[in-house]
Design a protein around this motif. Structure first.
Motif, PDB file in Angstrom:
ATOM      1  N   LEU A 175       0.824  -1.217   0.000  1.00  0.00           N
ATOM      2  CA  LEU A 175       0.000   0.000   0.000  1.00  0.00           C
ATOM      3  C   LEU A 175       0.854   1.261   0.000  1.00  0.00           C
ATOM      4  CD1 LEU A 175      -2.872  -1.026   2.411  1.00  0.00           C
ATOM      5  CD2 LEU A 175      -3.069  -0.487   0.008  1.00  0.00           C
ATOM      6  N   LYS A 176       2.095   1.150   0.514  1.00  0.00           N
ATOM      7  CA  LYS A 176       2.980   2.314   0.502  1.00  0.00           C
ATOM      8  C   LYS A 176       3.273   2.764  -0.919  1.00  0.00           C
ATOM      9  CE  LYS A 176       5.453   2.309   4.794  1.00  0.00           C
ATOM     10  NZ  LYS A 176       6.521   1.691   5.525  1.00  0.00           N
ATOM     11  N   VAL A 178       1.174   2.717  -3.381  1.00  0.00           N
ATOM     12  CA  VAL A 178       0.010   3.277  -4.068  1.00  0.00           C
ATOM     13  C   VAL A 178       0.102   4.803  -4.056  1.00  0.00           C
ATOM     14  CG1 VAL A 178      -2.504   3.354  -4.121  1.00  0.00           C
ATOM     15  CG2 VAL A 178      -1.342   1.325  -3.293  1.00  0.00           C
ATOM     16  N   PRO A 179      -0.051   5.452  -5.221  1.00  0.00           N
ATOM     17  CA  PRO A 179       0.015   6.914  -5.248  1.00  0.00           C
ATOM     18  C   PRO A 179      -1.090   7.544  -4.406  1.00  0.00           C
ATOM     19  CG  PRO A 179       0.040   6.000  -7.461  1.00  0.00           C
ATOM     20  CD  PRO A 179      -0.236   4.875  -6.551  1.00  0.00           C
ATOM     21  N   ASN A 180      -0.767   8.715  -3.835  1.00  0.00           N
ATOM     22  CA  ASN A 180      -1.697   9.385  -2.923  1.00  0.00           C
ATOM     23  C   ASN A 180      -3.069   9.635  -3.530  1.00  0.00           C
ATOM     24  OD1 ASN A 180      -0.124   9.620  -0.667  1.00  0.00           O
ATOM     25  ND2 ASN A 180       0.911  11.437  -1.430  1.00  0.00           N
ATOM     26  N   SER A 181      -3.067  10.043  -4.819  1.00  0.00           N
ATOM     27  CA  SER A 181      -4.335  10.508  -5.394  1.00  0.00           C
ATOM     28  C   SER A 181      -5.359   9.395  -5.513  1.00  0.00           C
ATOM     29  CB  SER A 181      -4.078  11.142  -6.746  1.00  0.00           C
ATOM     30  OG  SER A 181      -3.403  10.226  -7.569  1.00  0.00           O
ATOM     31  N   PHE A 183      -5.159   6.565  -3.462  1.00  0.00           N
ATOM     32  CA  PHE A 183      -4.950   5.646  -2.340  1.00  0.00           C
ATOM     33  C   PHE A 183      -6.254   5.169  -1.696  1.00  0.00           C
ATOM     34  CE2 PHE A 183      -4.393   4.718   2.145  1.00  0.00           C
ATOM     35  CZ  PHE A 183      -3.454   3.711   2.057  1.00  0.00           C
ATOM     36  N   GLU A 184      -7.113   6.133  -1.320  1.00  0.00           N
ATOM     37  CA  GLU A 184      -8.308   5.733  -0.562  1.00  0.00           C
ATOM     38  C   GLU A 184      -9.203   4.814  -1.379  1.00  0.00           C
ATOM     39  OE1 GLU A 184     -10.509   8.722   1.431  1.00  0.00           O
ATOM     40  OE2 GLU A 184      -8.821   9.388   2.629  1.00  0.00           O
ATOM     41  N   TYR A 187      -7.483   1.372  -1.850  1.00  0.00           N
ATOM     42  CA  TYR A 187      -7.484   0.578  -0.623  1.00  0.00           C
ATOM     43  C   TYR A 187      -8.875  -0.004  -0.369  1.00  0.00           C
ATOM     44  CZ  TYR A 187      -6.196  -0.649   4.176  1.00  0.00           C
ATOM     45  OH  TYR A 187      -5.929  -1.328   5.329  1.00  0.00           O
TER      46      TYR A 187
ATOM     47  N   ARG B  71       1.492   8.316   5.189  1.00  0.00           N
ATOM     48  CA  ARG B  71       1.399   8.830   3.812  1.00  0.00           C
ATOM     49  C   ARG B  71       2.188  10.122   3.733  1.00  0.00           C
ATOM     50  NH1 ARG B  71       0.083   5.018   0.806  1.00  0.00           N
ATOM     51  NH2 ARG B  71      -0.224   6.549  -0.834  1.00  0.00           N
ATOM     52  N   PHE B  73       3.102  13.536   1.646  1.00  0.00           N
ATOM     53  CA  PHE B  73       2.571  14.431   0.625  1.00  0.00           C
ATOM     54  C   PHE B  73       3.581  15.525   0.345  1.00  0.00           C
ATOM     55  CE2 PHE B  73      -1.036  12.291   2.329  1.00  0.00           C
ATOM     56  CZ  PHE B  73      -1.925  12.173   1.291  1.00  0.00           C
ATOM     57  N   GLU B  77       0.239  19.181  -2.818  1.00  0.00           N
ATOM     58  CA  GLU B  77      -0.433  17.949  -3.220  1.00  0.00           C
ATOM     59  C   GLU B  77      -1.767  17.843  -2.476  1.00  0.00           C
ATOM     60  OE1 GLU B  77       2.019  14.507  -2.846  1.00  0.00           O
ATOM     61  OE2 GLU B  77       0.603  13.252  -3.946  1.00  0.00           O
ATOM     62  N   VAL B  78      -2.790  17.381  -3.201  1.00  0.00           N
ATOM     63  CA  VAL B  78      -4.124  17.295  -2.614  1.00  0.00           C
ATOM     64  C   VAL B  78      -4.237  16.010  -1.803  1.00  0.00           C
ATOM     65  CG1 VAL B  78      -6.578  17.153  -3.132  1.00  0.00           C
ATOM     66  CG2 VAL B  78      -5.105  18.600  -4.508  1.00  0.00           C
ATOM     67  N   ILE B  87     -12.645   7.365   3.034  1.00  0.00           N
ATOM     68  CA  ILE B  87     -12.655   6.247   3.982  1.00  0.00           C
ATOM     69  C   ILE B  87     -11.598   6.447   5.064  1.00  0.00           C
ATOM     70  CG2 ILE B  87     -13.557   4.534   2.367  1.00  0.00           C
ATOM     71  CD1 ILE B  87     -10.602   3.526   2.209  1.00  0.00           C
ATOM     72  N   PHE B 156      -7.974   3.841   8.146  1.00  0.00           N
ATOM     73  CA  PHE B 156      -9.013   3.736   7.134  1.00  0.00           C
ATOM     74  C   PHE B 156     -10.047   2.691   7.523  1.00  0.00           C
ATOM     75  CE2 PHE B 156      -5.118   5.266   5.354  1.00  0.00           C
ATOM     76  CZ  PHE B 156      -5.525   6.362   4.627  1.00  0.00           C
ATOM     77  N   PRO B 158     -11.111  -0.106   6.178  1.00  0.00           N
ATOM     78  CA  PRO B 158     -10.689  -1.505   6.233  1.00  0.00           C
ATOM     79  C   PRO B 158      -9.880  -1.832   7.479  1.00  0.00           C
ATOM     80  CG  PRO B 158     -10.327  -0.628   4.039  1.00  0.00           C
ATOM     81  CD  PRO B 158     -10.745   0.524   4.885  1.00  0.00           C
TER      82      PRO B 158
END
Lengths: 342, 208
Positions: A175-176, A178-181, A183-184, A187, B71, B73, B77-78, B87, B156, B158
């Motif tokens: 998961l690390k 996965v690009p931020n944009s 990610f959610e 996941y 995470r 950023f 970055e958004v 989530i 999140f 999950p």
């Protein structure tokens, strides 16, 4: 901005490489897939043990030792029986063929006399030539299969152990990347897929083994030949929705008719299959229904047909999880374009 | 460092434990290895300093930290956009983010480039996005953008589902904390609405 595109690129590359690797290295990916199935089946038991205060490693160790000790006895006892049964089947097929031919000719005459309709021979010949080539190919592959079984007996428990023990860490590392944009969303879909497919396989495994055990034990008690192979066939075909139980009865029905004709023995066999399926539909299925994916019956039938078209029986077995996965992804795409932005 | 170690050793030998290894020093060098900068220690310590998580025990914080995701950023970055399905619930581990409410979407490009009205900026130890863990198909109420290189700790849905299976008490405490946040926000909103209503009635009186 540049880093972002790099991340997307690397992530897509990893996904593509994963898929390519899966299809191009079957000797590795098949044991991996098998251990992943084992992982999905055994994973629900881990939290039960950790809630009792055990550490995760110890819980996994207990589960694996338990499964291995329980399965050693049947493997040692049953696998020679199965291989001898498979060998016997090839000598049994001419008898079966003869019986079916006689029956078929009778039906042909009957139809000719009553309705003047001539039934073609070719279906039955095709069916038997198909069956013969299948059995021969299985027999030819048997030594190779046994060799790979040895490899699997070592690999699969090892891989399942590490999947059970380290799945969290592997998942986090993955998961690390996965690009931020995305990610959610990623996941969420990833989790839903894992959960639904895991639940489905767990439920189907339980269902198939219950049906298989009932039928095998019943056939052994009825002293029917090839009881273990017939039980295995019933268990495997049970995974296929709707048509599976019928497919499971066909070999048993043919064998029963050839061996016993219209006799109480044959009736008892049919009743056994009926009872097994009634137990399945009436007791096992309602207990597991929440774990079996909710696909519309039409979707189920269509995906079974498509699966059988492309991959035969295997396709019929794996079509439902694939259909469920596609459904999830399609729902997300639908939400993305139609619901949120409006 | 070696000198002080020697002198330390000298002192020790002068006393009674001449050949004994100085465990705490070895441990220090072992942990000071630049290649093993583990977050396993720092994340629970970070969480300890967050006010709403004060009812967690050390061990529970460790479990919570294990199921959180780091995470990173970059600037501008958004993190998420308004009206995205969310989530995740985020804590700011380092850096700063801006919360922005986008206005009505207008057709012309210029207005769209302007990223809407700035609401507030959040720093280290602040948190946002908690409603996503409570709602089904929760839509984000605002856009969050990193204003400098930022590290966020996210938990999140999950992860929550998994924790319910493995550590129900930790989830219970987390949900307690989230409901604390939500209820505080609700109280302040109720107060604000009451005030606004009062002002409206005042204005109406003046207009009459």
């Amino acid at each position: 901005m540049k880093i972002k595109t790099y991340k997307h690129f690397i992530f897509t590359l990893i996904l593509i490489m994963g898929f390519v690797g899966m299809f191009s290295l079957p000797r590795l990916s098949l044991p991996f897939l098998a251990s992943y199935l084992f992982y999905l089946i055994l994973e629900p038991f881990v939290p039960r043990l950790t809630l009792l205060g055990l550490k995760k490693n110890i819980a996994v160790m207990i589960i694996m030792t338990g499964v291995l000790t329980i399965s050693i006895f049947p493997i040692i006892k049953i696998s020679p029986i199965i291989s001898s049964e498979i060998e016997n089947i090839q000598y049994y097929i001419p008898k079966l063929e003869n019986y079916v031919n006689v029956q078929f000719q009778q039906i042909q005459h009957f139809l000719q006399a009553k309705f003047g309709f001539e039934l073609q021979d070719k279906y039955i010949f095709e069916a038997f030539s198909y069956l013969r080539t299948q059995v021969t190919s299985v027999l030819l592959k048997l030594p190779q299969f046994l060799a790979s079984i040895l490899e699997w007996m070592f690999l699969v428990p090892l891989l399942s152990y590490f999947l059970l023990a380290d799945s969290e860490r592997v998942k986090k590392t993955f998961l690390k990347l996965v690009p931020n944009s995305i990610f959610e969303r990623f996941y969420y879909i990833f989790h839903q897929l894992n959960k639904q497919i895991g639940d489905y396989i767990f439920a189907k495994f339980i269902e198939a083994s219950i049906v298989g055990i009932i039928i095998t034990v019943g056939l052994v008690l009825l002293k029917v030949r090839f009881s273990i192979i017939l039980g295995l066939a019933a268990a495997i075909t049970n995974i296929i929705p709707y048509v599976g139980p019928l497919l499971g009865i066909i070999p048993a029905g043919l064998l029963g008719m050839t061996e016993y004709g219209w006799s109480p023995q044959f009736g008892a066999m049919m009743i056994l299959y009926l009872v097994a399926n009634v137990i399945d539909i009436g007791i096992v299925f309602p207990l597991l229904v929440s774990k079996i994916v909710d696909l519309h019956p039409v979707v189920v039938v269509v995906s079974v047909i498509l699966g059988s078209q492309y991959l035969g029986v295997l396709g019929m077995i794996i079509c439902i999880p694939i259909a469920a996965a596609l459904k999830l992804i399609l729902i997300e795409i639908y939400k993305e374009f139609y619901e949120i932005r409006s | 460092m070696s000198e002080s170690y020697e002198s330390e050793k000298g002192k020790n030998s002068a006393n009674f434990e001449s050949d004994r290894v100085n465990i705490s020093l070895v441990k220090y060098f072992w942990q000071a290895n630049p290649f093993t900068s583990s977050k396993t220690d720092t994340v629970p310590k970070f969480l300890r300093k967050i006010d709403v998580l004060k009812n967690f025990s050390e061990n529970e914080l460790r479990i919570l930290a294990n199921s959180m995701h780091f995470r990173k950023f970059s600037e501008k970055e958004v993190v998420f956009r308004q009206n995205d399905v969310g989530i995740g619930f985020y804590f700011i581990y380092s850096g700063r983010v801006d919360v922005i409410i986008e206005g009505q979407k207008s057709e012309d490009q210029e207005a769209a480039e302007n990223l809407g009205t700035y609401l507030l900026s959040l720093n280290r130890f602040a948190y946002f996005g908690e409603l996503a863990l409570l709602q089904e198909n929760s839509l984000r109420n605002a856009t969050v953008i990193a204003r400098e290189p930022t590290e966020l700790l996210g938990i999140f849905k999950p992860d929550i589902e998994e924790l319910i299976q493995t550590n129900p008490n930790v989830v219970a405490k987390l949900l307690q904390s989230i409901s604390l946040i939500v209820s505080q926000r609700l109280t302040s909103m109720t107060r604000e609405i009451r005030e606004l209503k009062y002002r409206i009635s005042e204005l109406e009186k003046i207009n009459q």
